[in-house]
Design an enzyme around this catalytic site. Sequence first.
Site, PDB file in Angstrom:
ATOM      1  N   GLU A 120      66.078  44.841  29.434  1.00 23.62           N
ATOM      2  CA  GLU A 120      66.354  44.477  28.045  1.00 23.62           C
ATOM      3  C   GLU A 120      67.457  45.388  27.519  1.00 23.62           C
ATOM      4  O   GLU A 120      67.554  46.544  27.936  1.00 23.62           O
ATOM      5  CB  GLU A 120      65.085  44.641  27.198  1.00 23.62           C
ATOM      6  CG  GLU A 120      63.914  43.798  27.693  1.00 23.62           C
ATOM      7  CD  GLU A 120      62.556  44.318  27.245  1.00 23.62           C
ATOM      8  OE1 GLU A 120      61.544  43.713  27.622  1.00 23.62           O
ATOM      9  OE2 GLU A 120      62.512  45.360  26.525  1.00 23.62           O
TER      10      GLU A 120
ATOM     11  N   CYS B 113      61.669  31.545  34.588  1.00 28.51           N
ATOM     12  CA  CYS B 113      61.878  32.011  35.960  1.00 28.51           C
ATOM     13  C   CYS B 113      61.553  30.931  36.980  1.00 28.51           C
ATOM     14  O   CYS B 113      62.202  30.844  38.029  1.00 28.51           O
ATOM     15  CB  CYS B 113      61.040  33.253  36.224  1.00 28.51           C
ATOM     16  SG  CYS B 113      61.679  34.713  35.371  1.00 28.51           S
TER      17      CYS B 113
ATOM     18  N   GLU C  89      62.148  38.353  38.251  1.00 28.54           N
ATOM     19  CA  GLU C  89      62.434  37.428  39.347  1.00 28.54           C
ATOM     20  C   GLU C  89      63.935  37.192  39.477  1.00 28.54           C
ATOM     21  O   GLU C  89      64.472  37.140  40.591  1.00 28.54           O
ATOM     22  CB  GLU C  89      61.708  36.095  39.113  1.00 28.54           C
ATOM     23  CG  GLU C  89      60.195  36.199  39.146  1.00 28.54           C
ATOM     24  CD  GLU C  89      59.571  36.490  37.780  1.00 28.54           C
ATOM     25  OE1 GLU C  89      58.412  36.131  37.582  1.00 28.54           O
ATOM     26  OE2 GLU C  89      60.256  37.083  36.904  1.00 28.54           O
TER      27      GLU C  89
ATOM     28  N   HIS D 136      65.070  38.771  33.663  1.00 25.53           N
ATOM     29  CA  HIS D 136      63.685  38.738  34.112  1.00 25.53           C
ATOM     30  C   HIS D 136      63.592  39.346  35.514  1.00 25.53           C
ATOM     31  O   HIS D 136      64.562  39.344  36.275  1.00 25.53           O
ATOM     32  CB  HIS D 136      63.166  37.307  34.119  1.00 25.53           C
ATOM     33  CG  HIS D 136      63.138  36.669  32.762  1.00 25.53           C
ATOM     34  ND1 HIS D 136      62.033  36.009  32.262  1.00 25.53           N
ATOM     35  CD2 HIS D 136      64.083  36.575  31.793  1.00 25.53           C
ATOM     36  CE1 HIS D 136      62.290  35.546  31.049  1.00 25.53           C
ATOM     37  NE2 HIS D 136      63.532  35.884  30.744  1.00 25.53           N
TER      38      HIS D 136
END
Length: 294
Positions: A91, A132, A104, A102
């Site tokens: 983030e 994702c 993944e 994310h």
Amino acid sequence: MHPRFQTAFAQLADNLQSALEPILADKYFPALLTGEQVSSLKSATGLDEDALAFALLPLAAACARTPLSNFNVGAIARGVSGTWYFGANMEFIGATMQQTVHAEQSAISHAWLSGEKALAAITVNYTPCGHCRQFMNELNSGLDLRIHLPGREAHALRDYLADAFGPKDLEIKTLLMDEQDHGYALTGDALSQAAIAAANRSHMPYSKSPSGVALECKDGRIFSGSYAENAAFNPTLPPLQGALILLNLKGYDYPDIQRAVLAEKADAPLIQWDATSATLKALGCHNIDRVLLA
């Protein structure tokens, strides 16, 4: 050992700690394990591949950068080559939530940008969100990709993404992680050439807007990210995020960035410049150049 791993490492089983210690000794441990290293860890611990991947998840999650949520997610993408690639969520304070990475996406991009040709499985410490699942459906492994979650039987992506919409619905034949080279000439200095090379590897069948970002650190290390589009558009991963994923996983920090270059076409339907420069400035990098592909 990089400080971020110390807490997670201390909680591992003793035999796994002993086997991992020489691997993690380098501050710039590359957040991946070769097939040979995986085999060695299996022998040292008696764990099978699935159990070993679960045991290693805390180390992957330790790579997370979550100043907003403080919710660390780790992922391990298992390449068909035998190499395992760590990933973690990121983030960015001062940017927008849309710039978030994310776990993944991180692990998959780590594998792709490292030259992996396809994935056999991905192990995650929390259920993949819909974003994702859609991102994974762009891969050349498609709905057959195996997803491993703690406390559950492994399932294929198709079991997590019913009635899936993906690139095949749009008659796209070249998929994410397939080899691609868009053929733009490498010009300029080393950083510019790295950005152009990253743009040449872009997966952008929907917009035809190739782009790549290269980040130069103060010690001269260069990290490059390629643009990765998605059939559903919103799960698309910008090129800057690809470069930041590698920078983070390889043990570097945002203040280490001394210069950045974006390579893209001036007349492309989609332009990365504004979002790229805004996010980099939020991270403290103001030395940003743009190279036009021709």
